[in-house]
Design a protein around this motif. Structure first.
Motif, PDB file in Angstrom:
ATOM      1  N   GLN A 232      42.206  37.197  40.311  1.00 53.82           N
ATOM      2  CA  GLN A 232      43.391  37.703  41.018  1.00 53.82           C
ATOM      3  C   GLN A 232      43.206  37.739  42.529  1.00 53.82           C
ATOM      4  O   GLN A 232      44.147  37.540  43.277  1.00 53.82           O
ATOM      5  CB  GLN A 232      43.721  39.127  40.551  1.00 53.82           C
ATOM      6  CG  GLN A 232      44.510  39.226  39.271  1.00 53.82           C
ATOM      7  CD  GLN A 232      44.762  40.696  38.934  1.00 53.82           C
ATOM      8  OE1 GLN A 232      45.417  41.410  39.684  1.00 53.82           O
ATOM      9  NE2 GLN A 232      44.231  41.131  37.813  1.00 53.82           N
ATOM     10  N   VAL A 233      41.980  38.058  42.984  1.00 54.13           N
ATOM     11  CA  VAL A 233      41.826  38.336  44.419  1.00 54.13           C
ATOM     12  C   VAL A 233      41.133  37.224  45.207  1.00 54.13           C
ATOM     13  O   VAL A 233      41.131  37.251  46.435  1.00 54.13           O
ATOM     14  CB  VAL A 233      41.061  39.665  44.660  1.00 54.13           C
ATOM     15  CG1 VAL A 233      41.868  40.834  44.127  1.00 54.13           C
ATOM     16  CG2 VAL A 233      39.676  39.633  44.043  1.00 54.13           C
ATOM     17  N   ILE A 234      40.550  36.264  44.520  1.00 59.40           N
ATOM     18  CA  ILE A 234      39.766  35.258  45.232  1.00 59.40           C
ATOM     19  C   ILE A 234      40.662  34.086  45.643  1.00 59.40           C
ATOM     20  O   ILE A 234      41.570  33.716  44.900  1.00 59.40           O
ATOM     21  CB  ILE A 234      38.598  34.780  44.320  1.00 59.40           C
ATOM     22  CG1 ILE A 234      37.491  34.111  45.130  1.00 59.40           C
ATOM     23  CG2 ILE A 234      39.086  33.898  43.188  1.00 59.40           C
ATOM     24  CD1 ILE A 234      36.195  33.961  44.323  1.00 59.40           C
ATOM     25  N   ASP A 235      40.465  33.541  46.840  1.00 61.47           N
ATOM     26  CA  ASP A 235      41.168  32.295  47.161  1.00 61.47           C
ATOM     27  C   ASP A 235      40.230  31.326  47.848  1.00 61.47           C
ATOM     28  O   ASP A 235      39.297  31.723  48.546  1.00 61.47           O
ATOM     29  CB  ASP A 235      42.444  32.564  47.964  1.00 61.47           C
ATOM     30  CG  ASP A 235      42.207  32.675  49.442  1.00 61.47           C
ATOM     31  OD1 ASP A 235      42.117  31.646  50.131  1.00 61.47           O
ATOM     32  OD2 ASP A 235      42.095  33.829  49.912  1.00 61.47           O
ATOM     33  N   MET A 236      40.454  30.035  47.581  1.00 64.52           N
ATOM     34  CA  MET A 236      39.465  29.026  47.947  1.00 64.52           C
ATOM     35  C   MET A 236      39.296  28.870  49.448  1.00 64.52           C
ATOM     36  O   MET A 236      38.182  28.652  49.923  1.00 64.52           O
ATOM     37  CB  MET A 236      39.800  27.683  47.299  1.00 64.52           C
ATOM     38  CG  MET A 236      38.743  26.617  47.493  1.00 64.52           C
ATOM     39  SD  MET A 236      37.071  27.086  46.910  1.00 64.52           S
ATOM     40  CE  MET A 236      36.977  26.215  45.348  1.00 64.52           C
ATOM     41  N   LYS A 237      40.387  28.993  50.197  1.00 59.76           N
ATOM     42  CA  LYS A 237      40.244  28.814  51.645  1.00 59.76           C
ATOM     43  C   LYS A 237      39.310  29.891  52.222  1.00 59.76           C
ATOM     44  O   LYS A 237      38.457  29.611  53.057  1.00 59.76           O
ATOM     45  CB  LYS A 237      41.613  28.860  52.332  1.00 59.76           C
ATOM     46  CG  LYS A 237      41.580  28.279  53.750  1.00 59.76           C
ATOM     47  CD  LYS A 237      42.941  28.190  54.360  1.00 59.76           C
ATOM     48  CE  LYS A 237      42.836  28.026  55.875  1.00 59.76           C
ATOM     49  NZ  LYS A 237      42.284  26.713  56.251  1.00 59.76           N
TER      50      LYS A 237
ATOM     51  N   THR B 206      30.691  31.752  41.001  1.00 62.75           N
ATOM     52  CA  THR B 206      29.764  30.616  41.106  1.00 62.75           C
ATOM     53  C   THR B 206      30.538  29.311  41.203  1.00 62.75           C
ATOM     54  O   THR B 206      30.217  28.436  42.025  1.00 62.75           O
ATOM     55  CB  THR B 206      28.805  30.580  39.893  1.00 62.75           C
ATOM     56  OG1 THR B 206      28.128  31.827  39.808  1.00 62.75           O
ATOM     57  CG2 THR B 206      27.794  29.459  40.029  1.00 62.75           C
ATOM     58  N   GLY B 207      31.571  29.168  40.376  1.00 61.87           N
ATOM     59  CA  GLY B 207      32.407  27.973  40.442  1.00 61.87           C
ATOM     60  C   GLY B 207      33.022  27.794  41.814  1.00 61.87           C
ATOM     61  O   GLY B 207      32.976  26.714  42.407  1.00 61.87           O
ATOM     62  N   MET B 208      33.587  28.872  42.357  1.00 54.95           N
ATOM     63  CA  MET B 208      34.267  28.819  43.655  1.00 54.95           C
ATOM     64  C   MET B 208      33.285  28.501  44.791  1.00 54.95           C
ATOM     65  O   MET B 208      33.532  27.629  45.625  1.00 54.95           O
ATOM     66  CB  MET B 208      34.944  30.170  43.934  1.00 54.95           C
ATOM     67  CG  MET B 208      36.112  30.492  43.022  1.00 54.95           C
ATOM     68  SD  MET B 208      37.617  29.488  43.324  1.00 54.95           S
ATOM     69  CE  MET B 208      38.292  30.323  44.779  1.00 54.95           C
ATOM     70  N   ARG B 209      32.153  29.198  44.814  1.00 51.17           N
ATOM     71  CA  ARG B 209      31.237  29.019  45.948  1.00 51.17           C
ATOM     72  C   ARG B 209      30.556  27.652  45.887  1.00 51.17           C
ATOM     73  O   ARG B 209      30.197  27.080  46.921  1.00 51.17           O
ATOM     74  CB  ARG B 209      30.256  30.184  46.053  1.00 51.17           C
ATOM     75  CG  ARG B 209      29.278  30.381  44.906  1.00 51.17           C
ATOM     76  CD  ARG B 209      28.045  29.547  45.081  1.00 51.17           C
ATOM     77  NE  ARG B 209      26.925  30.095  44.350  1.00 51.17           N
ATOM     78  CZ  ARG B 209      25.909  29.353  43.902  1.00 51.17           C
ATOM     79  NH1 ARG B 209      25.904  28.038  44.056  1.00 51.17           N
ATOM     80  NH2 ARG B 209      24.904  29.916  43.283  1.00 51.17           N
TER      81      ARG B 209
END
Lengths: 350, 350
Positions: free
Chosen positions: B14-19, B110-113
């Motif tokens: 909900q709170v994470i965004d890729m940029k 982990t996927g995002m970073r």
């Protein structure tokens, strides 16, 4: 999504009892002797030397199907911030799946498992008829050590407490010891068959002393739990048949008893590698007063009967316990099980 | 008693965004280059070789006043138990006091970073006019890599996906990519100024391909995220000016591209020691195709301007990213901050 039980100190204090912890730590040593445990490498980091550090100790209890870690940090300046200097957190995982099971405040459990360790040294190595216990160090650990040792031994009559920093600490602690033991430990056994047995064991004489030499000379069991970096107890003071549980030395350079005592004693450790690195035996090994070959064995080997404890009433015995993550994991597991049964703590979805 | 925020995957998504994550990982590299970070020793344990293992990666982000760790376990047999094979948990602590701050499910972070890391390699090392992106590997990581790279680059027009195991995977993923990007990433920017900009960047051609050689020959940016243990991409296929972000190699013996590509490329890493140990460069270093001195620098040195990225349009560049705990800590921190602001997750007393 995993269900993780989170236990804070308040909940832990409700469900933990010392007799059970002593049993759990004995079981850790037994599993270790039977190669049902694995200790992983320790991570240590100094944020600033003498001011702040942290370590991560981890391992695997194959025999209990859990693995996990304890993070402990020490921040000297926390005192000014009204925070504890030592802060610890334990995480427990299922070693059949890797799933997280619990997160626990580590402080009280560390106190309990460390007390149990010192007591197990006395239980397996001291003379059975030991009547005089000397506690060196009147700090945080003293009450845990005394409680566990009284529970684990059969014939203690006198408990003397000595504090190397301030003899008033020792006197005050001795005066309040009966109440502390009742509140913190005996109360757990109310309405159980154990109550009378443990109540009787706690009903001994407590005395704060300021002459260490005199106290050592009449003691059967001596437990040291101080932050000392030089030997407090001289070899000349020690009578035949004395047992030492050395609890304080868990870091390079720490030492509580004269290394010449080690040279004429039967010496046991909790974990060979860790004791050689940071235990009471470290200094004696480094200055060659004793060698690695002089160490009889890990205590687990005595508990399972692979090796002998004392050979005669005259032997001086030393148990050097440094504390291993496996003790925290095992104690955390019994606490988690007890909390689950009583539906205590907070279960979160992770 | 400490207040610890516990965040599961649902809240994190909900709170994470890729940029923001790309910005956070750039900041980690910047702090690392400026010696505001410390990577602690990794703990690794195999419960059974090829069947189950776990590692604990930990470190200190001085620049952000946090330290912490990520425990990741891999249990092959979990698949039969309907459990994820990889399970990760991150713990974040305040490095001014040692207090625990948060416990987070580590998987999505982990996927995002990791996606952000591959993209940052392209952003700083690929030609600015790069139009053709080739994603090698159509597994879990592919969507993260593509999203992060499209967000970070300015001129991508075509995204080709190749899967070394099953070309159908690549085709299926390419077909659903627009929807995936919209649902998982673009939806975060609804009602913000960024929406149009990122929507435009995501509006490119996606194609699943089954001829790797052909695809390599027309690609400007190639990202590899496979579990390969032998080179998939041959040196002869690579055109001048190509950039590689090698993401898959994070363990001894893994390799995705011909080591002879490294010998004629400008090679960058995320963490020198870890890349030498387990990264894409490991094999090339071990068989002496390249030497440690051939590695230009860590990417952070390019970001802060201490070292140069590519020198000409013709250079082949390689970014070898192995993944460091600092990325997890930084991303966890921004997620914890965002969750706190929105009052999400569970706050427990520890």
């Amino acid at each position: 999504m995993f269900k993780v039980r989170v236990l804070n100190e308040e909940v832990i204090k409700q469900v933990i009892d010392m007799k059970q912890v002593v049993g759990a730590i004995e079981e850790v040593y037994r599993l270790k002797s039977n190669e049902k445990t694995e200790v992983f490498d320790m991570v240590f980091h100094e944020f600033e030397r003498g001011v702040a550090d942290m370590d991560i100790k981890s391992g695997h209890l194959k025999g209990e199907d859990i693995f996990g870690l304890k993070v402990v940090s020490w921040f000297k300046d926390n005192e000014d911030k009204k925070l504890p200097m030592l802060i610890g957190t334990t995480m427990v995982f299922d070693s059949k799946t890797g799933m997280p099971i619990g997160m626990l405040n580590a402080e009280y459990i560390t106190g309990m498992r460390t007390g149990a360790a010192g007591a197990i040294g006395a239980k397996y190595l001291a003379r059975e008829n030991s009547a005089d216990l000397l506690m060196v160090g009147a700090g945080h650990q003293a009450t845990f050590q005394i409680a566990a040792t009284l529970i684990s031994m059969q014939n203690i009559k006198n408990v003397r407490i000595y504090d190397p920093i301030d003899s008033n600490n020792a006197k005050k602690l001795a005066e309040s010891m009966k109440e502390l033991l009742k509140d913190k430990f005996l109360s757990k056994y109310e309405n159980t068959d154990l109550y009378d047995e443990i109540s009787k064991k706690f009903n001994v004489n407590f005395e704060g002393v300021d002459d260490l030499e005199k106290a050592v000379k009449i003691s059967d069991v001596i437990i040291t739990a101080t932050p000392s970096r030089k030997p407090l107890i001289k070899k000349e003071w020690v009578k035949k048949g004395t047992h030492f549980s050395c609890v304080g030395s868990d870091m390079n350079g720490k030492q509580e008893i004269d290394e010449n005592i080690l040279a004429c004693a039967r010496v046991y450790v909790d974990d060979m590698n860790q004791a050689l690195d940071v235990g009471e035996i470290e200094i004696g090994i480094k200055n060659k007063t004793i060698s690695k070959e002089d160490i009889i064995c890990e205590i687990g080997d005595v508990i399972v009967g692979k090796e002998k404890g004392r050979l005669s009433e005259d032997d001086i015995t030393v148990y050097d316990t440094t504390g291993i993550a496996l003790q925290d994991l095992m104690t955390s597991k019994i606490v988690l099980d007890a909390a689950k049964e009583k539906n205590l703590g907070v279960v979160v979805d992770l």
